[in-house]
Design a protein around this motif. Sequence first.
Motif, short mmCIF file in Angstrom:
data_model
loop_
_atom_site.label_atom_id
_atom_site.label_comp_id
_atom_site.label_asym_id
_atom_site.label_seq_id
_atom_site.Cartn_x
_atom_site.Cartn_y
_atom_site.Cartn_z
N UNK A 192 -6.97 6.50 20.08
CA UNK A 192 -6.67 7.85 19.59
C UNK A 192 -5.25 7.92 19.01
N UNK A 193 -4.31 7.24 19.67
CA UNK A 193 -2.94 7.23 19.17
C UNK A 193 -2.86 6.57 17.78
N UNK A 194 -3.77 5.66 17.53
CA UNK A 194 -3.75 4.92 16.26
C UNK A 194 -3.98 5.85 15.07
N UNK A 195 -4.77 6.91 15.26
CA UNK A 195 -5.15 7.76 14.12
C UNK A 195 -3.92 8.37 13.44
N UNK A 196 -3.12 9.20 14.13
CA UNK A 196 -1.94 9.76 13.44
C UNK A 196 -0.86 8.71 13.17
N UNK A 197 -0.74 7.71 14.05
CA UNK A 197 0.30 6.68 13.87
C UNK A 197 0.07 5.89 12.59
N UNK A 198 -1.16 5.40 12.41
CA UNK A 198 -1.46 4.57 11.26
C UNK A 198 -1.58 5.39 9.98
N UNK A 199 -2.07 6.62 10.08
CA UNK A 199 -2.10 7.50 8.91
C UNK A 199 -0.67 7.77 8.42
N UNK A 200 0.22 8.03 9.37
CA UNK A 200 1.61 8.29 9.02
C UNK A 200 2.27 7.08 8.39
N UNK A 201 2.02 5.90 8.96
CA UNK A 201 2.60 4.67 8.43
C UNK A 201 2.11 4.39 7.01
N UNK A 202 0.80 4.60 6.79
CA UNK A 202 0.22 4.38 5.46
C UNK A 202 0.80 5.34 4.44
N UNK A 203 0.90 6.62 4.81
CA UNK A 203 1.44 7.64 3.90
C UNK A 203 2.90 7.36 3.58
N UNK A 204 3.68 6.97 4.60
CA UNK A 204 5.10 6.68 4.40
C UNK A 204 5.29 5.50 3.46
N UNK A 205 4.48 4.47 3.63
CA UNK A 205 4.58 3.29 2.78
C UNK A 205 4.23 3.63 1.33
N UNK A 206 3.17 4.41 1.13
CA UNK A 206 2.77 4.79 -0.23
C UNK A 206 3.83 5.67 -0.90
N UNK A 207 4.45 6.55 -0.12
CA UNK A 207 5.50 7.40 -0.68
C UNK A 207 6.72 6.59 -1.08
N UNK A 208 6.99 5.52 -0.32
CA UNK A 208 8.16 4.69 -0.60
C UNK A 208 7.96 3.86 -1.86
N UNK A 209 6.78 3.24 -1.99
CA UNK A 209 6.55 2.32 -3.12
C UNK A 209 5.91 3.02 -4.31
N UNK A 210 5.39 4.24 -4.08
CA UNK A 210 4.73 4.95 -5.16
C UNK A 210 3.26 4.59 -5.28
N UNK A 211 2.61 5.15 -6.28
CA UNK A 211 1.17 4.94 -6.47
C UNK A 211 0.88 4.19 -7.77
N UNK A 212 1.90 3.55 -8.31
CA UNK A 212 1.76 2.92 -9.64
C UNK A 212 1.14 1.52 -9.53
N UNK A 213 -0.09 1.47 -9.02
CA UNK A 213 -0.80 0.20 -8.95
C UNK A 213 -1.77 0.10 -10.12
N UNK A 214 -2.09 -1.12 -10.47
CA UNK A 214 -3.09 -1.33 -11.53
C UNK A 214 -4.47 -1.04 -10.97
N UNK A 215 -5.46 -0.93 -11.87
CA UNK A 215 -6.83 -0.68 -11.44
C UNK A 215 -7.33 -1.77 -10.51
N UNK A 216 -6.97 -3.02 -10.81
CA UNK A 216 -7.41 -4.14 -9.97
C UNK A 216 -6.76 -4.08 -8.60
N UNK A 217 -5.48 -3.67 -8.55
CA UNK A 217 -4.80 -3.56 -7.26
C UNK A 217 -5.41 -2.46 -6.39
N UNK A 218 -5.79 -1.34 -7.02
CA UNK A 218 -6.47 -0.29 -6.28
C UNK A 218 -7.82 -0.79 -5.76
N UNK A 219 -8.49 -1.62 -6.55
CA UNK A 219 -9.77 -2.20 -6.12
C UNK A 219 -9.58 -3.11 -4.92
N UNK A 220 -8.49 -3.88 -4.93
CA UNK A 220 -8.19 -4.75 -3.79
C UNK A 220 -7.91 -3.93 -2.54
#
Length: 270
Positions: A192-220
Amino acid sequence: MIEMLKVIILGIVQGITEWLPVSSTGHMILVDEFLKLNQSQAFMSTFFVVIQFGSILAVLMIFFKKLNPFDPSKTKIQKNDTLSLWAKVIIAIIPSGLIGVLFEDKIDELFFNSTTVATALIVYGIIMIMLENRNKKPKVSDFSQLTYKLALGIGLFQCLALIPGTSRSGSTIIGAVLLGTSRYVATEFSFFLAVPTMLGASALKLLKVGFAFSGFEWLLLATGSLVAFIVSVFAIKFLLDYIKKHDFKVFGYYRIVLGIIVLAYFYFMK
């Protein structure tokens, strides 16, 4: 095609090791050393965090009824118990959330290396075995007995998972059992702890690096997350069934062996 196959393998490793107390980071380091995705370092650092999203969905699917406070089949008391459970989860993630946001980069800089990972694998493997040898009867065998103070204590143990190789599930399970919960309560609460913990970590990482991935990278990313989701469903169900009849010693021994392998590889083979 080869890149997609590598991502599938990484998704399988993530789906299994995220939930077993054996350190997904330790496994990912070894697997990535041999697979080597031909992608940028920025993408890879994002991939290893965002792929966890699939694992989160597995928890939400398996425990949807238990975690849903608005389930019409629940009584008012059961709904209040579910809300109380979520409140305890939120309290428990505060310590690691604060430390992670404030010091994530510094922690990665200081500790994200093979020596730290191997040492954490071995040390916590030994602790896990010693904990099981203690064979102490748990004081908390049901979530109704889990207090807010105890939830916060488990959350403090989760902070140890910020050190690579410790294992998020391993640190919370060890902490919960040390604080008096049964293996089953410790394991489920870790999920249960994993749900908000991992969601937060994923969101934080995406905000830091941005969403500018190629179509193939999004597929990966999507493929890795999907595979992690499917494998996580089986891994979670396996662990919940396993701990009904067994203890965590086998995972302790496994961690020690894996830690020795990581040390040997990076010191003598590299």
